[in-house]
Scaffold this active site. Sequence first.
Site, PDB file in Angstrom:
ATOM      1  N   GLN A  87     -28.863 -68.546  16.056  1.00 36.74           N
ATOM      2  CA  GLN A  87     -28.080 -69.572  16.807  1.00 36.74           C
ATOM      3  C   GLN A  87     -28.031 -70.818  15.660  1.00 36.74           C
ATOM      4  O   GLN A  87     -28.425 -70.580  14.250  1.00 36.74           O
ATOM      5  CB  GLN A  87     -28.414 -70.033  18.027  1.00 36.74           C
ATOM      6  CG  GLN A  87     -28.138 -68.966  19.165  1.00 36.74           C
ATOM      7  CD  GLN A  87     -29.215 -68.071  19.228  1.00 36.74           C
ATOM      8  OE1 GLN A  87     -30.418 -68.495  19.294  1.00 36.74           O
ATOM      9  NE2 GLN A  87     -28.607 -66.823  19.678  1.00 36.74           N
TER      10      GLN A  87
ATOM     11  N   LYS B 120     -26.046 -67.020   8.382  1.00 37.53           N
ATOM     12  CA  LYS B 120     -27.511 -67.013   8.262  1.00 37.53           C
ATOM     13  C   LYS B 120     -27.963 -65.332   7.611  1.00 37.53           C
ATOM     14  O   LYS B 120     -28.678 -65.140   6.971  1.00 37.53           O
ATOM     15  CB  LYS B 120     -28.262 -67.401   9.300  1.00 37.53           C
ATOM     16  CG  LYS B 120     -27.990 -68.779   9.805  1.00 37.53           C
ATOM     17  CD  LYS B 120     -28.821 -69.227  11.081  1.00 37.53           C
ATOM     18  CE  LYS B 120     -28.048 -68.472  12.264  1.00 37.53           C
ATOM     19  NZ  LYS B 120     -26.943 -68.829  12.791  1.00 37.53           N
TER      20      LYS B 120
ATOM     21  N   ASP C 265     -23.278 -68.881  13.846  1.00 40.05           N
ATOM     22  CA  ASP C 265     -22.367 -68.175  13.218  1.00 40.05           C
ATOM     23  C   ASP C 265     -22.164 -68.843  11.817  1.00 40.05           C
ATOM     24  O   ASP C 265     -21.270 -68.837  11.269  1.00 40.05           O
ATOM     25  CB  ASP C 265     -20.937 -68.075  13.912  1.00 40.05           C
ATOM     26  CG  ASP C 265     -21.252 -67.689  15.300  1.00 40.05           C
ATOM     27  OD1 ASP C 265     -22.069 -66.742  15.535  1.00 40.05           O
ATOM     28  OD2 ASP C 265     -20.736 -68.431  16.466  1.00 40.05           O
TER      29      ASP C 265
ATOM     30  N   GLY D 183     -25.489 -62.471  16.746  1.00 33.43           N
ATOM     31  CA  GLY D 183     -24.786 -61.587  15.924  1.00 33.43           C
ATOM     32  C   GLY D 183     -24.730 -61.940  14.604  1.00 33.43           C
ATOM     33  O   GLY D 183     -24.193 -62.906  13.973  1.00 33.43           O
ATOM     34  N   HIS D 184     -25.808 -61.160  13.719  1.00 35.57           N
ATOM     35  CA  HIS D 184     -25.781 -61.525  12.379  1.00 35.57           C
ATOM     36  C   HIS D 184     -25.311 -60.551  11.442  1.00 35.57           C
ATOM     37  O   HIS D 184     -25.436 -59.291  11.579  1.00 35.57           O
ATOM     38  CB  HIS D 184     -27.413 -61.644  11.955  1.00 35.57           C
ATOM     39  CG  HIS D 184     -27.966 -62.752  12.465  1.00 35.57           C
ATOM     40  ND1 HIS D 184     -29.304 -63.067  12.785  1.00 35.57           N
ATOM     41  CD2 HIS D 184     -27.551 -64.014  12.988  1.00 35.57           C
ATOM     42  CE1 HIS D 184     -29.662 -64.086  13.294  1.00 35.57           C
ATOM     43  NE2 HIS D 184     -28.469 -64.712  13.411  1.00 35.57           N
TER      44      HIS D 184
HETATM   45  P1  IMP Z   1     -26.822 -68.272  25.447  1.00 36.19           P
HETATM   46  O1  IMP Z   1     -27.775 -68.312  24.362  1.00 36.19           O
HETATM   47  O2  IMP Z   1     -26.204 -66.757  25.565  1.00 36.19           O
HETATM   48  O3  IMP Z   1     -27.518 -68.542  26.788  1.00 36.19           O
HETATM   49  O4  IMP Z   1     -25.748 -69.063  25.250  1.00 36.19           O
HETATM   50  C1  IMP Z   1     -25.680 -70.516  25.227  1.00 36.19           C
HETATM   51  C2  IMP Z   1     -24.840 -70.950  24.409  1.00 36.19           C
HETATM   52  O5  IMP Z   1     -25.057 -70.728  22.951  1.00 36.19           O
HETATM   53  C3  IMP Z   1     -23.277 -70.633  24.491  1.00 36.19           C
HETATM   54  O6  IMP Z   1     -22.243 -71.864  24.061  1.00 36.19           O
HETATM   55  C4  IMP Z   1     -23.231 -69.454  23.420  1.00 36.19           C
HETATM   56  O7  IMP Z   1     -21.769 -69.326  22.799  1.00 36.19           O
HETATM   57  C5  IMP Z   1     -24.039 -70.249  22.212  1.00 36.19           C
HETATM   58  N1  IMP Z   1     -24.553 -69.185  21.520  1.00 36.19           N
HETATM   59  C6  IMP Z   1     -25.873 -68.206  21.814  1.00 36.19           C
HETATM   60  N2  IMP Z   1     -25.939 -67.457  20.870  1.00 36.19           N
HETATM   61  C7  IMP Z   1     -25.011 -67.885  19.838  1.00 36.19           C
HETATM   62  C8  IMP Z   1     -24.741 -67.540  18.428  1.00 36.19           C
HETATM   63  O8  IMP Z   1     -25.533 -66.515  17.901  1.00 36.19           O
HETATM   64  N3  IMP Z   1     -23.734 -67.717  17.813  1.00 36.19           N
HETATM   65  C9  IMP Z   1     -22.800 -68.804  18.257  1.00 36.19           C
HETATM   66  N4  IMP Z   1     -23.192 -69.359  19.663  1.00 36.19           N
HETATM   67  C10 IMP Z   1     -24.112 -68.845  20.260  1.00 36.19           C
END
Ligand code: IMP
Length: 425
Positions: free
Chosen positions: A223, A16, A13, A40-41
């Site tokens: 991420q 990017k 977040d 989520g971009h």
């Molecule tokens: P997952 O990727 O859905 O398996 O989540 C694993 C961890 O990564 C969790 O703490 C999510 O909140 C975090 N996470 C996954 N995608 C994002 C993102 O795009 N932004 C921020 N945190 C993320």
Amino acid sequence: MPATIIMGGQWGDEGKGKLTDALAANAAMVVRANGGSNAGHTVQTRNGTFKLRLVPSGILNPHVRCVIGAGVVIELATLVEELRGLRDRGIDTSSMLISDRAHLVLPFHKRLDELEEQRREQDEIGTTLNGNGPAYADKASRHGLRVCDLQQPDILRRKLAIEVDAKNQQLVGVFGAEPIEFDELLEQLLELAEFVRPMVVPTEVVVQDAIAAGERVIVECAQGAMLDIDYGTYPYVTSSSPTAAGACQGAGVAPSQVESVIGVYKAYSTRVGGGPMPAELLDATGELIRTRGREWGVNTGRPRRTGWFDAVAGRQTSRLSGITEIALTLVDVLDVFAEIGICTGYRVGDATLRHVPALLDDLEGATPRLEFAAGWLEDTTNARQFGELPQNLLAYLNLIELHLGAPVRYVGIGPDREQLIDRQA
Ligand code: IMP
């Protein structure tokens, strides 16, 4: 002209999407390297706000070819919905390409993500529940279905039957949950496959041809590097590698083809989901950062945890990815603070850690070692050039550069395209 990597240096977040959109104006191609619909971009243009999950953030630049690389895991229904939504808003998506090697996120992955999280109870990861973890697990254990498997119905039917059977044993036998309906899933996938078929190619060939032709290629990570499966705060991480190395692998770019690695960092820290965050602010300051930074998840709506800039984590991600330039975003959020903290160590008992330990128990009871910089207490949102930024803000940027060992090149002072200052412009 070689490749540029754009990656997050914190917990995701960082903005990017906005930077990718801006730099894509001078690029020929944007390749998304990792993650799935967990991302989520957000990109804000004169035509409104676009929230992208799987489609690369270069898509709003009509001349840019957008590629979903082999390292991404794709939930087809989400991708198709996203592409249709963009087309409905007049965005040309005809240049989209999808790697035939990318893995699919299937309904049983989502179901297992939810069930695994429930089973962990208070130790839940706090995943986005999009099925990414189970899909990457299947990829590693060589059970995954890939985009290439969609191309021929007979192949899809055969492979899907094996996986649905195995997953139903797990869903029913281990979790006592409802099984997945095979025929329904097959029909749904065949329909979605029709939609994406014209976009499916060996993208690594296309990317390499573009680089060989001297085109400018941007690799976009999802991420942030503190969520990296190897060097993040395991197990509170995502299941891919949002690092410069992961970017190369996921996009089909060789390390020697990378010219610059732009690390995107917020001027403070945020994190969603569980896991340690020593610089977290659980007070009114943290709340003010959340409100000013509009720190709620793009997809999940979850409030993000907030804290001062964590230079211990930042230094680690900068060094491990060889970051050559920093983009510091959401700087205007700090406009109202008289003092701004930077976490330069984790205090545990009598010790001060200056790296992120592997064993999270070692962070038990950790408190941040904070240094404070003087705030600038003025509105920065109207600045358009580096020279217009307040002196105290420049001093803060210097501090960040010192800790991260790379120069700040871009400064974000608001959501609009014009609110991204390039120091070299
Ligand atoms: P997952 O990727 O859905 O398996 O989540 C694993 C961890 O990564 C969790 O703490 C999510 O909140 C975090 N996470 C996954 N995608 C994002 C993102 O795009 N932004 C921020 N945190 C993320």
